[in-house]
Write an enzyme that holds these catalytic residues in place. Sequence first.
Site, mmCIF file in Angstrom:
data_model
loop_
_atom_site.group_PDB
_atom_site.id
_atom_site.type_symbol
_atom_site.label_atom_id
_atom_site.label_comp_id
_atom_site.label_asym_id
_atom_site.label_seq_id
_atom_site.Cartn_x
_atom_site.Cartn_y
_atom_site.Cartn_z
ATOM 1 C CD GLU A 142 68.432 22.947 -17.177
ATOM 2 O OE1 GLU A 142 67.257 23.171 -16.790
ATOM 3 O OE2 GLU A 142 68.864 23.339 -18.271
ATOM 4 C CB CYS A 165 71.675 16.312 -12.620
ATOM 5 S SG CYS A 165 71.318 16.787 -14.317
ATOM 6 C CB CYS A 191 74.104 13.699 -14.970
ATOM 7 S SG CYS A 191 74.732 15.293 -15.499
ATOM 8 C CG HIS A 234 75.905 11.974 -10.289
ATOM 9 N ND1 HIS A 234 77.096 12.458 -9.800
ATOM 10 C CD2 HIS A 234 75.425 12.939 -11.123
ATOM 11 C CE1 HIS A 234 77.329 13.663 -10.308
ATOM 12 N NE2 HIS A 234 76.333 13.969 -11.119
ATOM 13 N NE ARG A 257 75.804 17.352 -19.219
ATOM 14 C CZ ARG A 257 74.828 16.484 -19.494
ATOM 15 N NH1 ARG A 257 74.974 15.210 -19.168
ATOM 16 N NH2 ARG A 257 73.717 16.880 -20.079
ATOM 17 C CB SER A 293 79.854 20.991 -14.576
ATOM 18 O OG SER A 293 79.053 20.581 -15.667
ATOM 19 C CB CYS A 297 74.966 18.944 -16.312
ATOM 20 S SG CYS A 297 73.479 17.966 -16.011
ATOM 21 C CB CYS A 306 73.909 28.915 -18.882
ATOM 22 S SG CYS A 306 74.602 27.272 -18.748
#
Length: 551
Positions: free
Chosen positions: A18, A65, A68, A72, A463, A486, A530, A533
Amino acid sequence: MSEMQGNKIVVDPITRIEGHLRIEVEVEGGKIKNAWSMSTLFRGLEMILKGRDPRDAQHFTQRACGVCTYVHALASVRAVDNCVGVKIPENATLMRNLTMGAQYMHDHLVHFYHLHALDWVNVANALNADPAKAARLANDLSPRKTTTESLKAVQAKVKALVESGQLGIFTNAYFLGGHPAYVLPAEVDLIATAHYLEALRVQVKAARAMAIFGAKNPHTQFTVVGGCTNYDSLRPERIAEFRKLYKEVREFIEQVYITDLLAVAGFYKNWAGIGKTSNFLTCGEFPTDEYDLNSRYTPQGVIWGNDLSKVDDFNPDLIEEHVKYSWYEGADAHHPYKGVTKPKWTEFHGEDRYSWMKAPRYKGEAFEVGPLASVLVAYAKKHEPTVKAVDLVLKTLGVGPEALFSTLGRTAARGIQCLTAAQEVEVWLDKLEANVKAGKDDLYTDWQYPTESQGVGFVNAPRGMLSHWIVQRGGKIENFQHVVPSTWNLGPRCAERKLSAVEQALIGTPIADPKRPVEILRTVHSYDPCIACGVHVIDPESNQVHKFRIL
């Protein structure tokens, strides 16, 4: 792979599907003294949209994404609504709000239980719990009935998983083998693990509720410039279906999520002093008038220096995006309407550039966006539902408002935002149902393109503050920029070398075990990034680099 060349540290990222994020920190004396947040994925959606019909924007942007999703689409549609100057019908606003309310419920449940819980909850320790004692504790915390037998069944599932040797998502969990940073009693770990499993089923109901008005999930397809298209969802049976799912999810939020949040937080109150930032920004959400930010159920506002005695009005003209430390051409900051997206890859820290994210700044300063920003602004503005929820949390934990400015406060704020949004969903649903019964079923207003125009759509996503900015000429997109939560929270330094929110929040964080730095995960995950990592810890005393995966 990693290497050190003098003071320059280069670490290959660990990525997930993602998205891609890398966190580098320097640890000295057992605490973080410096941090870098690095996004390593370039998408270039702004470039893809140039020359297209503005109505197409939502179909591209929400596919940035699958998590999310709707936010958007809504930001793009609001931007084009604003660009062409159309006023949408009340029912369309209600339907958009209801879908967003369902998204809040879904998103925050998934985050707490499935993305963040493993930073605090030791699933393996649940095997050491007394199920009868855990059931009594659960029943003391919540009006919902929990049985000893149900918790024994959860223990059996965990035991079977451990004995199988195939731990799945728990394979690299930092709590395996014990970890000094995990402090919950076994009974609380068992309760949280049981609710972790139950939340998997509950979040599906929230997603189904979104799809009733949104047509599908993920990637809704009911919004259009001028309103909505899903007339089928105005049928009484569809509204009743939404209401049933909504009530089931709301009950779980009120009787399980909030009580779990408070139970877990009570054992980690030291985290009320870790993960602090200074400035907070929100555009508010759930409007009655799409063009008036002050009509939104949760208020807009700006807080400077953690001062709750004063809230400034949000001024969109004061936003700029910096690229001096990003992999884009140039070094000048631009307002989003004038934004430029021309990639320029160097290397990690090549020319001091280290991220594909831009660095948004408001009046030249870094700001945190997200649930904590929204809750702080609402609390400072005396928003009654928020004040009630915040005061309950503070009283239960025995802490003051200053505790909100922290990793613990950020996690608590997500639950508070989820609760207050869920409570208001019923108001919007009742209003929509009353409108339909009165014969008011309009969802769309016709419109025409001006020769040239620009517009912006603000969405306070789960977020944080999301904005899409469009310039069109002759019905074609000339420029499109999106400034996402983000980038506010996880972007790089700006031209003035001011750290982003997460970079600030990580400074001073104690690290008990550099090889298993769960403390980093707690703060990074509290922003609900989002993107996938990788976390790396550099110890300047030993020159040793450790690589970690965020679980």
